[in-house]
Design a protein around this motif. Structure first.
Motif, PDB file in Angstrom:
ATOM      1  N   ARG A 164       0.813  -1.222   0.000  1.00 28.08           N
ATOM      2  CA  ARG A 164       0.000   0.000   0.000  1.00 28.08           C
ATOM      3  C   ARG A 164       0.843   1.268   0.000  1.00 28.08           C
ATOM      4  NH1 ARG A 164      -2.409   1.937   3.593  1.00 28.08           N
ATOM      5  NH2 ARG A 164      -1.839   0.758   5.463  1.00 28.08           N
ATOM      6  N   ALA A 165       2.098   1.154   0.372  1.00 27.07           N
ATOM      7  CA  ALA A 165       2.943   2.333   0.553  1.00 27.07           C
ATOM      8  C   ALA A 165       3.126   3.102  -0.750  1.00 27.07           C
ATOM      9  CB  ALA A 165       4.306   1.912   1.101  1.00 27.07           C
ATOM     10  N   GLN A 166       3.134   4.425  -0.640  1.00 22.95           N
ATOM     11  CA  GLN A 166       3.441   5.277  -1.783  1.00 22.95           C
ATOM     12  C   GLN A 166       4.954   5.264  -1.998  1.00 22.95           C
ATOM     13  OE1 GLN A 166       1.174   6.959  -3.780  1.00 22.95           O
ATOM     14  NE2 GLN A 166      -0.360   5.810  -2.622  1.00 22.95           N
ATOM     15  N   VAL A 167       5.383   4.868  -3.181  1.00 21.73           N
ATOM     16  CA  VAL A 167       6.809   4.754  -3.475  1.00 21.73           C
ATOM     17  C   VAL A 167       7.114   5.617  -4.692  1.00 21.73           C
ATOM     18  CG1 VAL A 167       8.694   3.200  -4.083  1.00 21.73           C
ATOM     19  CG2 VAL A 167       6.901   2.424  -2.528  1.00 21.73           C
ATOM     20  N   GLY A 168       7.944   6.649  -4.487  1.00 20.45           N
ATOM     21  CA  GLY A 168       8.340   7.518  -5.575  1.00 20.45           C
ATOM     22  C   GLY A 168       9.473   6.926  -6.394  1.00 20.45           C
ATOM     23  N   GLU A 169       9.879   7.659  -7.418  1.00 20.96           N
ATOM     24  CA  GLU A 169      10.871   7.145  -8.364  1.00 20.96           C
ATOM     25  C   GLU A 169      12.196   6.807  -7.695  1.00 20.96           C
ATOM     26  OE1 GLU A 169      13.053   8.447 -12.577  1.00 20.96           O
ATOM     27  OE2 GLU A 169      11.413   9.640 -11.742  1.00 20.96           O
ATOM     28  N   ARG A 170      12.584   7.549  -6.658  1.00 19.70           N
ATOM     29  CA  ARG A 170      13.853   7.303  -5.975  1.00 19.70           C
ATOM     30  C   ARG A 170      13.640   6.764  -4.564  1.00 19.70           C
ATOM     31  NH1 ARG A 170      18.076   6.442  -8.784  1.00 19.70           N
ATOM     32  NH2 ARG A 170      19.422   7.257  -7.151  1.00 19.70           N
ATOM     33  N   ASP A 171      12.507   6.100  -4.355  1.00 17.36           N
ATOM     34  CA  ASP A 171      12.198   5.513  -3.056  1.00 17.36           C
ATOM     35  C   ASP A 171      12.305   3.998  -3.106  1.00 17.36           C
ATOM     36  OD1 ASP A 171      11.582   8.062  -2.210  1.00 17.36           O
ATOM     37  OD2 ASP A 171       9.408   7.771  -2.329  1.00 17.36           O
TER      38      ASP A 171
ATOM     39  N   GLY B 159      14.947 -10.162   9.486  1.00 18.18           N
ATOM     40  CA  GLY B 159      15.945 -10.778  10.348  1.00 18.18           C
ATOM     41  C   GLY B 159      17.034 -11.443   9.532  1.00 18.18           C
ATOM     42  N   TRP B 160      18.209 -11.663  10.209  1.00 18.10           N
ATOM     43  CA  TRP B 160      19.388 -12.201   9.546  1.00 18.10           C
ATOM     44  C   TRP B 160      19.697 -11.354   8.311  1.00 18.10           C
ATOM     45  CZ3 TRP B 160      21.556 -15.156  13.031  1.00 18.10           C
ATOM     46  CH2 TRP B 160      20.759 -15.872  13.922  1.00 18.10           C
ATOM     47  N   ALA B 161      19.606 -11.922   7.089  1.00 17.49           N
ATOM     48  CA  ALA B 161      19.790 -11.100   5.885  1.00 17.49           C
ATOM     49  C   ALA B 161      18.537 -11.099   5.013  1.00 17.49           C
ATOM     50  CB  ALA B 161      20.994 -11.585   5.087  1.00 17.49           C
ATOM     51  N   GLY B 162      17.399 -11.446   5.611  1.00 20.15           N
ATOM     52  CA  GLY B 162      16.156 -11.541   4.865  1.00 20.15           C
ATOM     53  C   GLY B 162      15.526 -10.182   4.597  1.00 20.15           C
ATOM     54  N   ILE B 163      15.232  -9.912   3.348  1.00 21.46           N
ATOM     55  CA  ILE B 163      14.720  -8.610   2.909  1.00 21.46           C
ATOM     56  C   ILE B 163      13.616  -8.812   1.867  1.00 21.46           C
ATOM     57  CG2 ILE B 163      15.285  -6.560   1.517  1.00 21.46           C
ATOM     58  CD1 ILE B 163      16.544  -6.182   4.161  1.00 21.46           C
ATOM     59  N   LEU B 164      12.562  -8.023   1.982  1.00 19.72           N
ATOM     60  CA  LEU B 164      11.594  -7.865   0.903  1.00 19.72           C
ATOM     61  C   LEU B 164      11.564  -6.386   0.571  1.00 19.72           C
ATOM     62  CD1 LEU B 164       9.353  -9.134  -0.902  1.00 19.72           C
ATOM     63  CD2 LEU B 164       7.727  -8.494   0.904  1.00 19.72           C
ATOM     64  N   MET B 165      11.810  -6.044  -0.695  1.00 24.41           N
ATOM     65  CA  MET B 165      11.870  -4.630  -1.050  1.00 24.41           C
ATOM     66  C   MET B 165      11.034  -4.346  -2.294  1.00 24.41           C
ATOM     67  SD  MET B 165      15.718  -4.169  -2.550  1.00 24.41           S
ATOM     68  CE  MET B 165      16.104  -4.688  -4.220  1.00 24.41           C
ATOM     69  N   ARG B 166      10.527  -3.120  -2.310  1.00 26.01           N
ATOM     70  CA  ARG B 166       9.677  -2.684  -3.421  1.00 26.01           C
ATOM     71  C   ARG B 166      10.127  -1.314  -3.888  1.00 26.01           C
ATOM     72  NH1 ARG B 166       4.328   0.100  -2.533  1.00 26.01           N
ATOM     73  NH2 ARG B 166       3.648   0.650  -4.620  1.00 26.01           N
ATOM     74  N   THR B 167      10.396  -1.196  -5.183  1.00 23.58           N
ATOM     75  CA  THR B 167      10.663   0.086  -5.816  1.00 23.58           C
ATOM     76  C   THR B 167       9.481   0.402  -6.723  1.00 23.58           C
ATOM     77  OG1 THR B 167      11.776  -0.818  -7.772  1.00 23.58           O
ATOM     78  CG2 THR B 167      13.130  -0.470  -5.799  1.00 23.58           C
ATOM     79  N   THR B 168       9.591   1.469  -7.509  1.00 27.99           N
ATOM     80  CA  THR B 168       8.495   1.801  -8.426  1.00 27.99           C
ATOM     81  C   THR B 168       8.311   0.738  -9.502  1.00 27.99           C
ATOM     82  OG1 THR B 168      10.010   3.121  -9.777  1.00 27.99           O
ATOM     83  CG2 THR B 168       8.713   4.286  -8.119  1.00 27.99           C
TER      84      THR B 168
END
Length: 238
Positions: free
Chosen positions: A20-27, A34-43
């Motif tokens: 749901r988060a608003q993500v701009g072009e450079r966001d 935890g540990w090295a676990g990551i979920l990431m979202r860009t535009t």
């Protein structure tokens, strides 16, 4: 905190907030598991890194309404879990990229994965992944990830390797315990090599993190440093 267990309760899950988060072009919006676990979202991309069962609860899998690629750096239990990897792949249809030794373990079939071979670029749509050999007790593959909007480096829990051939807007770097290979010093050196403007510190004790903050403050004061709590959703503008 290095790991976390998720409880649904009545609250909105971090993954739901991420989508749901608003993500701009450079966001970039990031959940640290935890540990090295990551979920990431860009535009333009949603990417999962090292989501194992110690950090990612099976009940969260259906919340992944989009995923473009998910990757695993090496076969240690806190970074790799075959049932979790398979469940995410089945839910999302996202390509699964794994370090070569993971395939050799026989827990997953070659037809289910893309093997990350050092120096061989992987293209998935508009996303480019360049595997890099890391330093660790087991074979480990780090990833330089290029999306149309941002370049990211995932250091898993590797020790220092030269990275000046790459650039990353965001560096995800390990700072210590319980990995014997990474440290605050190696994390800062990798950020410097990459010329990153922002960094997320992962995989370390509170003592490691404090040492990293102090060293980063002296050597890379202009870099935006973030250390999220496990399960926390953050958003960085880069």
């Amino acid at each position: 905190m290095t790991s976390r267990r998720w409880e649904r309760g009545d609250a909105e899950a971090p993954i739901e907030r991420l989508f749901r988060a608003q993500v701009g072009e450079r966001d970039v919006a990031v959940i640290y598991f935890g540990w090295a676990g990551i979920l990431m979202r860009t535009t333009d991309a949603v990417i999962a890194l090292d989501l194992a069962d110690v950090t990612f609860h099976p009940a969260e899998v259906p919340l992944l309404t989009r995923l473009d690629v998910h990757t695993y750096s090496h076969s240690h239990w806190d970074h790799w879990h075959a049932p979790t990897a398979r469940a995410i792949a089945q839910q999302t249809g996202a390509p699964l990229v794994v370090e070569p030794q993971i395939l050799e373990m026989g827990e997953i079939d070659e037809s289910e994965v893309i093997v990350a071979r050092p120096g061989v670029e992987i293209r998935i749509g508009e996303i480019r992944l360049t595997p890099v050999i890391g330093i660790h007790p087991r074979p480990i593959t780090l990833l330089h990830i290029q999306t149309p909007s941002l370049d990211v480096f995932h250091g898993a829990d590797s020790g220092y390797v030269p990275l000046s051939d790459f650039h990353a807007d965001l560096a995800i770097v390990p700072v210590g315990t319980p990995s014997p290979s990474c440290s605050p010093k190696s994390a800062v050196a990798m950020i410097q090599d990459l010329g990153a403007t922002a960094a997320i510190a992962v995989h370390g004790s509170e003592k490691d993190l404090e040492a990293f903050r102090k060293l980063a403050g002296r050597q890379i004061p202009d870099v935006q440093i973030c250390k999220p709590n496990a399960g926390e959703l953050i958003r960085l503008s880069i």
